[in-house]
Design a protein around this motif. Structure first.
Motif, PDB file in Angstrom:
ATOM      1  N   MET A  59       0.831  -1.208   0.000  1.00 21.25           N
ATOM      2  CA  MET A  59       0.000   0.000   0.000  1.00 21.25           C
ATOM      3  C   MET A  59       0.866   1.260   0.000  1.00 21.25           C
ATOM      4  SD  MET A  59      -3.023  -1.001  -0.310  1.00 21.25           S
ATOM      5  CE  MET A  59      -3.676   0.630  -0.217  1.00 21.25           C
ATOM      6  N   ILE A  60       1.902   1.288   0.816  1.00 21.79           N
ATOM      7  CA  ILE A  60       2.787   2.463   0.850  1.00 21.79           C
ATOM      8  C   ILE A  60       3.443   2.649  -0.517  1.00 21.79           C
ATOM      9  CG2 ILE A  60       4.926   3.406   1.823  1.00 21.79           C
ATOM     10  CD1 ILE A  60       4.096   2.062   4.477  1.00 21.79           C
ATOM     11  N   SER A  61       3.916   1.564  -1.090  1.00 21.03           N
ATOM     12  CA  SER A  61       4.570   1.624  -2.395  1.00 21.03           C
ATOM     13  C   SER A  61       3.596   2.109  -3.469  1.00 21.03           C
ATOM     14  CB  SER A  61       5.100   0.233  -2.747  1.00 21.03           C
ATOM     15  OG  SER A  61       5.629   0.221  -4.039  1.00 21.03           O
ATOM     16  N   LYS A  62       2.380   1.574  -3.457  1.00 23.71           N
ATOM     17  CA  LYS A  62       1.393   1.961  -4.472  1.00 23.71           C
ATOM     18  C   LYS A  62       1.035   3.439  -4.329  1.00 23.71           C
ATOM     19  CE  LYS A  62      -1.476  -0.973  -6.173  1.00 23.71           C
ATOM     20  NZ  LYS A  62      -2.559  -1.896  -6.520  1.00 23.71           N
ATOM     21  N   LEU A  63       0.801   3.888  -3.084  1.00 18.36           N
ATOM     22  CA  LEU A  63       0.484   5.300  -2.863  1.00 18.36           C
ATOM     23  C   LEU A  63       1.644   6.200  -3.292  1.00 18.36           C
ATOM     24  CD1 LEU A  63      -1.423   5.333   0.536  1.00 18.36           C
ATOM     25  CD2 LEU A  63      -2.261   6.193  -1.658  1.00 18.36           C
ATOM     26  N   ALA A  64       2.853   5.809  -2.950  1.00 10.02           N
ATOM     27  CA  ALA A  64       4.019   6.613  -3.322  1.00 10.02           C
ATOM     28  C   ALA A  64       4.124   6.734  -4.842  1.00 10.02           C
ATOM     29  CB  ALA A  64       5.291   5.998  -2.736  1.00 10.02           C
ATOM     30  N   ARG A  65       3.895   5.619  -5.542  1.00 13.06           N
ATOM     31  CA  ARG A  65       3.946   5.679  -7.016  1.00 13.06           C
ATOM     32  C   ARG A  65       2.835   6.577  -7.564  1.00 13.06           C
ATOM     33  NH1 ARG A  65       4.823   0.205  -6.504  1.00 13.06           N
ATOM     34  NH2 ARG A  65       2.725  -0.304  -7.248  1.00 13.06           N
ATOM     35  N   LEU A  66       1.629   6.436  -7.028  1.00 12.33           N
ATOM     36  CA  LEU A  66       0.508   7.269  -7.495  1.00 12.33           C
ATOM     37  C   LEU A  66       0.794   8.754  -7.270  1.00 12.33           C
ATOM     38  CD1 LEU A  66      -2.505   5.129  -6.251  1.00 12.33           C
ATOM     39  CD2 LEU A  66      -1.943   5.628  -8.641  1.00 12.33           C
ATOM     40  N   LEU A  67       1.397   9.064  -6.121  1.00 11.84           N
ATOM     41  CA  LEU A  67       1.649  10.468  -5.772  1.00 11.84           C
ATOM     42  C   LEU A  67       2.783  11.098  -6.590  1.00 11.84           C
ATOM     43  CD1 LEU A  67       1.070  10.302  -1.924  1.00 11.84           C
ATOM     44  CD2 LEU A  67      -0.319  11.535  -3.615  1.00 11.84           C
ATOM     45  N   MET A  68       3.410  10.325  -7.433  1.00 13.28           N
ATOM     46  CA  MET A  68       4.415  10.885  -8.339  1.00 13.28           C
ATOM     47  C   MET A  68       3.777  11.390  -9.629  1.00 13.28           C
ATOM     48  SD  MET A  68       7.827   8.614  -7.914  1.00 13.28           S
ATOM     49  CE  MET A  68       7.240   6.975  -7.517  1.00 13.28           C
ATOM     50  N   HIS A  69       2.476  11.185  -9.782  1.00 14.83           N
ATOM     51  CA  HIS A  69       1.784  11.563 -11.010  1.00 14.83           C
ATOM     52  C   HIS A  69       0.852  12.751 -10.762  1.00 14.83           C
ATOM     53  CE1 HIS A  69       3.287   8.050 -13.105  1.00 14.83           C
ATOM     54  NE2 HIS A  69       2.999   7.351 -12.020  1.00 14.83           N
ATOM     55  N   ASP A  70       1.092  13.828 -11.484  1.00  9.96           N
ATOM     56  CA  ASP A  70       0.279  15.039 -11.329  1.00  9.96           C
ATOM     57  C   ASP A  70      -1.196  14.766 -11.594  1.00  9.96           C
ATOM     58  OD1 ASP A  70       2.496  16.532 -10.653  1.00  9.96           O
ATOM     59  OD2 ASP A  70       2.811  17.282 -12.694  1.00  9.96           O
ATOM     60  N   GLU A  71      -1.487  13.896 -12.551  1.00 10.75           N
ATOM     61  CA  GLU A  71      -2.889  13.600 -12.879  1.00 10.75           C
ATOM     62  C   GLU A  71      -3.620  13.012 -11.666  1.00 10.75           C
ATOM     63  OE1 GLU A  71      -5.573  10.684 -15.716  1.00 10.75           O
ATOM     64  OE2 GLU A  71      -3.459  10.911 -16.161  1.00 10.75           O
ATOM     65  N   THR A 101      -6.560  15.092  -9.809  1.00 11.12           N
ATOM     66  CA  THR A 101      -7.894  14.488  -9.728  1.00 11.12           C
ATOM     67  C   THR A 101      -8.331  14.382  -8.279  1.00 11.12           C
ATOM     68  OG1 THR A 101      -7.554  13.258 -11.769  1.00 11.12           O
ATOM     69  CG2 THR A 101      -9.282  12.455 -10.292  1.00 11.12           C
ATOM     70  N   LEU A 102      -7.479  13.853  -7.426  1.00  5.98           N
ATOM     71  CA  LEU A 102      -7.831  13.683  -6.012  1.00  5.98           C
ATOM     72  C   LEU A 102      -8.136  15.028  -5.361  1.00  5.98           C
ATOM     73  CD1 LEU A 102      -8.254  11.504  -3.947  1.00  5.98           C
ATOM     74  CD2 LEU A 102      -5.822  11.599  -3.403  1.00  5.98           C
ATOM     75  N   ASN A 103      -7.336  16.041  -5.674  1.00  3.82           N
ATOM     76  CA  ASN A 103      -7.562  17.374  -5.105  1.00  3.82           C
ATOM     77  C   ASN A 103      -8.859  18.013  -5.612  1.00  3.82           C
ATOM     78  OD1 ASN A 103      -5.317  17.422  -3.436  1.00  3.82           O
ATOM     79  ND2 ASN A 103      -4.013  18.355  -4.982  1.00  3.82           N
ATOM     80  N   SER A 104      -9.312  17.608  -6.789  1.00  7.07           N
ATOM     81  CA  SER A 104     -10.519  18.215  -7.360  1.00  7.07           C
ATOM     82  C   SER A 104     -11.810  17.581  -6.841  1.00  7.07           C
ATOM     83  CB  SER A 104     -10.490  18.130  -8.885  1.00  7.07           C
ATOM     84  OG  SER A 104     -10.714  16.795  -9.306  1.00  7.07           O
ATOM     85  N   LEU A 105     -11.711  16.396  -6.268  1.00  6.23           N
ATOM     86  CA  LEU A 105     -12.914  15.708  -5.781  1.00  6.23           C
ATOM     87  C   LEU A 105     -13.380  16.334  -4.469  1.00  6.23           C
ATOM     88  CD1 LEU A 105     -11.793  12.051  -6.560  1.00  6.23           C
ATOM     89  CD2 LEU A 105     -13.351  13.497  -7.894  1.00  6.23           C
ATOM     90  N   ALA A 125     -17.014  10.290  -3.802  1.00  4.47           N
ATOM     91  CA  ALA A 125     -16.149  10.406  -4.982  1.00  4.47           C
ATOM     92  C   ALA A 125     -14.695  10.096  -4.620  1.00  4.47           C
ATOM     93  CB  ALA A 125     -16.271  11.799  -5.591  1.00  4.47           C
ATOM     94  N   ILE A 126     -14.250  10.589  -3.481  1.00  8.70           N
ATOM     95  CA  ILE A 126     -12.877  10.331  -3.033  1.00  8.70           C
ATOM     96  C   ILE A 126     -12.698   8.843  -2.749  1.00  8.70           C
ATOM     97  CG2 ILE A 126     -11.239  10.727  -1.137  1.00  8.70           C
ATOM     98  CD1 ILE A 126     -12.448  13.649  -1.070  1.00  8.70           C
ATOM     99  N   ARG A 127     -13.638   8.254  -2.031  1.00  8.43           N
ATOM    100  CA  ARG A 127     -13.583   6.822  -1.725  1.00  8.43           C
ATOM    101  C   ARG A 127     -13.503   6.003  -3.014  1.00  8.43           C
ATOM    102  NH1 ARG A 127     -19.036   4.932  -0.414  1.00  8.43           N
ATOM    103  NH2 ARG A 127     -19.087   5.150  -2.660  1.00  8.43           N
ATOM    104  N   ASP A 128     -14.403   6.267  -3.949  1.00  3.41           N
ATOM    105  CA  ASP A 128     -14.460   5.491  -5.181  1.00  3.41           C
ATOM    106  C   ASP A 128     -13.171   5.641  -5.994  1.00  3.41           C
ATOM    107  OD1 ASP A 128     -16.989   4.717  -4.420  1.00  3.41           O
ATOM    108  OD2 ASP A 128     -18.024   6.033  -5.849  1.00  3.41           O
ATOM    109  N   TYR A 129     -12.657   6.850  -6.079  1.00  5.81           N
ATOM    110  CA  TYR A 129     -11.438   7.095  -6.862  1.00  5.81           C
ATOM    111  C   TYR A 129     -10.243   6.383  -6.227  1.00  5.81           C
ATOM    112  CZ  TYR A 129      -7.734   9.466  -9.398  1.00  5.81           C
ATOM    113  OH  TYR A 129      -6.628   9.740 -10.180  1.00  5.81           O
ATOM    114  N   LEU A 130     -10.077   6.553  -4.921  1.00  8.80           N
ATOM    115  CA  LEU A 130      -8.941   5.909  -4.251  1.00  8.80           C
ATOM    116  C   LEU A 130      -9.037   4.391  -4.326  1.00  8.80           C
ATOM    117  CD1 LEU A 130      -8.276   8.147  -1.136  1.00  8.80           C
ATOM    118  CD2 LEU A 130      -6.752   7.720  -3.063  1.00  8.80           C
ATOM    119  N   ASN A 131     -10.216   3.850  -4.080  1.00  7.91           N
ATOM    120  CA  ASN A 131     -10.364   2.401  -4.159  1.00  7.91           C
ATOM    121  C   ASN A 131     -10.044   1.893  -5.557  1.00  7.91           C
ATOM    122  OD1 ASN A 131     -10.904   1.695  -1.486  1.00  7.91           O
ATOM    123  ND2 ASN A 131     -13.070   2.160  -1.701  1.00  7.91           N
TER     124      ASN A 131
END
Length: 150
Positions: A114-126, A130-134, A139-145
């Motif tokens: 989970m830490i690795s996946k989150l760290a990789r995701l957080l390297m992408h501006d998109e 997206t997360l900041n716009s929700l 919507a946040i739950r569905d996107y993160l899941n």
């Protein structure tokens, strides 16, 4: 496995002071109120981890994490009403924390995955944009899941 439940998405969280030392007990209390886990134990775990090195990832995000002796893993999302000094790697204040509470008995290494996946995701501006716009818990739950279960 749905990691983030809607009741574990918290928006506009007020922290009295703008430091992670004040945010971690609030994060712990909110998780405890939903999960039944001990807020004191959660806070101690988060604080012990922060003492090793900051979990302030950068780009306004932190990934505080701890392990628990009993119970299932969970992920909680926190958006703060004011940015917090988390001593992040990029020195920017943190507006969002994605807290991981994982079982100590972790044969599948879910914690590290989970830490690795989150760290990789957080390297992408998109992902960040997206997360900041929700703006809703659902919507946040569905996107993160959708991103964490890939």
């Amino acid at each position: 496995m749905t990691l983030i439940k809607q009741e574990l998405v918290f928006l506009n969280i007020e922290v009295d002071a703008s430091h992670k030392e004040e945010a971690l007990p609030i994060i712990s209390q909110k998780i405890s109120a939903i999960s039944g886990l001990s807020a004191t134990e959660l806070a101690a775990g988060f604080e012990q981890r922060e003492a090793l090195s900051t979990t302030g990832f950068g780009s306004g995000f932190a990934i505080p994490h701890t392990k628990i002796t009993q119970g299932e893993g969970l992920v909680a999302f926190f958006r703060f009403s004011q940015p917090i000094d988390w001593q992040a790697m990029d020195d920017s204040p943190v507006s969002t924390a994605i807290a991981l509470v994982m079982p100590e008995a972790d044969d599948t290494n879910l914690h590290l995955k989970m830490i690795s996946k989150l760290a990789r995701l957080l390297m992408h501006d998109e992902f960040i944009d997206t997360l900041n716009s929700l703006t809703t818990e659902a919507a946040i739950r569905d996107y993160l899941n959708s991103k964490l279960e890939d």
